[in-house]
Design a protein around this motif. Structure first.
Motif, PDB file in Angstrom:
ATOM      1  N   VAL A  97      21.786 -80.334  14.805  1.00 21.91           N
ATOM      2  CA  VAL A  97      22.571 -81.519  14.462  1.00 21.91           C
ATOM      3  C   VAL A  97      22.237 -82.615  15.469  1.00 21.91           C
ATOM      4  CG1 VAL A  97      24.907 -82.463  14.240  1.00 21.91           C
ATOM      5  CG2 VAL A  97      24.422 -80.123  13.450  1.00 21.91           C
ATOM      6  N   ARG A  98      21.805 -83.770  14.965  1.00 25.48           N
ATOM      7  CA  ARG A  98      21.412 -84.883  15.836  1.00 25.48           C
ATOM      8  C   ARG A  98      22.333 -86.088  15.743  1.00 25.48           C
ATOM      9  NH1 ARG A  98      18.934 -82.555  19.698  1.00 25.48           N
ATOM     10  NH2 ARG A  98      17.176 -81.292  19.006  1.00 25.48           N
ATOM     11  N   TYR A  99      23.169 -86.127  14.704  1.00 28.39           N
ATOM     12  CA  TYR A  99      24.110 -87.238  14.526  1.00 28.39           C
ATOM     13  C   TYR A  99      25.274 -86.731  13.698  1.00 28.39           C
ATOM     14  CZ  TYR A  99      26.061 -91.674  12.869  1.00 28.39           C
ATOM     15  OH  TYR A  99      26.908 -92.711  12.576  1.00 28.39           O
ATOM     16  N   VAL A 100      26.488 -87.107  14.117  1.00 25.74           N
ATOM     17  CA  VAL A 100      27.687 -86.738  13.359  1.00 25.74           C
ATOM     18  C   VAL A 100      28.669 -87.899  13.397  1.00 25.74           C
ATOM     19  CG1 VAL A 100      29.627 -85.138  13.116  1.00 25.74           C
ATOM     20  CG2 VAL A 100      27.490 -84.315  14.082  1.00 25.74           C
ATOM     21  N   GLU A 101      29.208 -88.212  12.224  1.00 26.74           N
ATOM     22  CA  GLU A 101      30.314 -89.165  12.159  1.00 26.74           C
ATOM     23  C   GLU A 101      31.394 -88.581  11.267  1.00 26.74           C
ATOM     24  OE1 GLU A 101      31.555 -93.694  10.811  1.00 26.74           O
ATOM     25  OE2 GLU A 101      29.608 -92.906  10.180  1.00 26.74           O
ATOM     26  N   GLY A 132      33.683 -78.388   9.489  1.00 23.82           N
ATOM     27  CA  GLY A 132      34.948 -78.981   9.894  1.00 23.82           C
ATOM     28  C   GLY A 132      35.332 -80.230   9.117  1.00 23.82           C
ATOM     29  N   PHE A 133      34.898 -80.335   7.859  1.00 24.15           N
ATOM     30  CA  PHE A 133      35.237 -81.486   7.017  1.00 24.15           C
ATOM     31  C   PHE A 133      36.312 -81.174   5.982  1.00 24.15           C
ATOM     32  CE2 PHE A 133      31.256 -83.275   8.563  1.00 24.15           C
ATOM     33  CZ  PHE A 133      31.500 -84.639   8.568  1.00 24.15           C
ATOM     34  N   LEU A 134      36.713 -79.924   5.813  1.00 21.57           N
ATOM     35  CA  LEU A 134      37.668 -79.557   4.778  1.00 21.57           C
ATOM     36  C   LEU A 134      39.083 -79.985   5.176  1.00 21.57           C
ATOM     37  CD1 LEU A 134      38.231 -78.137   2.066  1.00 21.57           C
ATOM     38  CD2 LEU A 134      38.521 -76.008   3.374  1.00 21.57           C
ATOM     39  N   ILE A 135      39.717 -80.764   4.312  1.00 13.82           N
ATOM     40  CA  ILE A 135      41.090 -81.221   4.547  1.00 13.82           C
ATOM     41  C   ILE A 135      42.042 -80.174   3.989  1.00 13.82           C
ATOM     42  CG2 ILE A 135      42.805 -83.014   4.093  1.00 13.82           C
ATOM     43  CD1 ILE A 135      40.374 -84.903   3.508  1.00 13.82           C
ATOM     44  N   LYS A 136      42.784 -79.538   4.874  1.00 13.07           N
ATOM     45  CA  LYS A 136      43.670 -78.437   4.487  1.00 13.07           C
ATOM     46  C   LYS A 136      44.665 -78.844   3.397  1.00 13.07           C
ATOM     47  CE  LYS A 136      47.027 -75.252   6.484  1.00 13.07           C
ATOM     48  NZ  LYS A 136      47.719 -74.850   7.709  1.00 13.07           N
ATOM     49  N   GLN A 145      34.938 -78.975  14.287  1.00 12.97           N
ATOM     50  CA  GLN A 145      33.950 -79.961  13.872  1.00 12.97           C
ATOM     51  C   GLN A 145      32.620 -79.664  14.559  1.00 12.97           C
ATOM     52  OE1 GLN A 145      35.974 -83.527  15.040  1.00 12.97           O
ATOM     53  NE2 GLN A 145      37.343 -83.491  13.279  1.00 12.97           N
ATOM     54  N   VAL A 146      31.509 -79.979  13.869  1.00 13.83           N
ATOM     55  CA  VAL A 146      30.200 -79.803  14.492  1.00 13.83           C
ATOM     56  C   VAL A 146      29.944 -80.975  15.434  1.00 13.83           C
ATOM     57  CG1 VAL A 146      29.176 -78.439  12.626  1.00 13.83           C
ATOM     58  CG2 VAL A 146      28.962 -80.924  12.579  1.00 13.83           C
TER      59      VAL A 146
END
Length: 167
Positions: free
Chosen positions: A141-145, A119-123, A17-18
């Protein structure tokens, strides 16, 4: 790596994940007219990327409407990007029918570069998990949820407050 669930069941996200402070990875996706689009096409702009599994679900619809409404107050200062693994035709149909006209909708279905690089891909499902990524003008990148339960909405207030600090 954060634990993400879909309907209460854990899912596996492909790749790392980022994180805030990371250099935003470039990616290729396609727009509603099947034209290739890269993150670097938005160079020099603040970018809010709304990530969702499928446009044909109620939660994804709400998410796109909320960010479409928010985008109207930013003009061209911010690129509001909505991305999923839906086909471009489905995204175009939905946006036309729902009056979504302030978002750049992108499909990651062909190469899944966004999903893999961020890192968003669901295997298990080959869909994207739900979340929000905000990238500054310098591509940091300044914000990640990563929404912990995919069937729930992102924290719009937190994302939009983070965005306000960059504009």
């Amino acid at each position: 790596m954060k634990t993400i669930t879909f309907g209460g069941n854990p899912v596996t996200l492909v790749n790392e994940q980022v994180n805030e402070g990371d250099k935003a990875p470039d990616f290729n996706a396609i727009d509603n007219s099947l034209k290739p689009v890269k993150l670097s096409d938005f160079k020099g702009k603040v970018k809010l990327i709304s990530v969702f599994p499928s446009i044909d679900t109620s939660v994804c619809s709400v998410q796109n409407h909320k960010f479409n409404d928010a985008a109207s107050s930013y003009g061209d200062k911010v690129a509001f990007i909505a991305i999923s693994n839906d086909l471009p035709f489905a995204l175009k149909r939905f946006c036309g029918a729902e009056g979504i006209n302030n978002l750049v909708t992108l499909s990651d279905h062909r190469d899944v570069e966004f999903g893999t690089n961020y890192g968003f891909l669901i295997k298990e499902l080959r869909l994207l998990a739900r979340g929000v990524v905000i990238i500054d003008k310098d591509d940091v990148v300044r914000y990640v949820e990563y929404v912990p339960e995919i069937t729930q909405e992102p924290n719009y207030d937190a994302a939009l407050n983070a965005l306000k600090e960059l504009v």
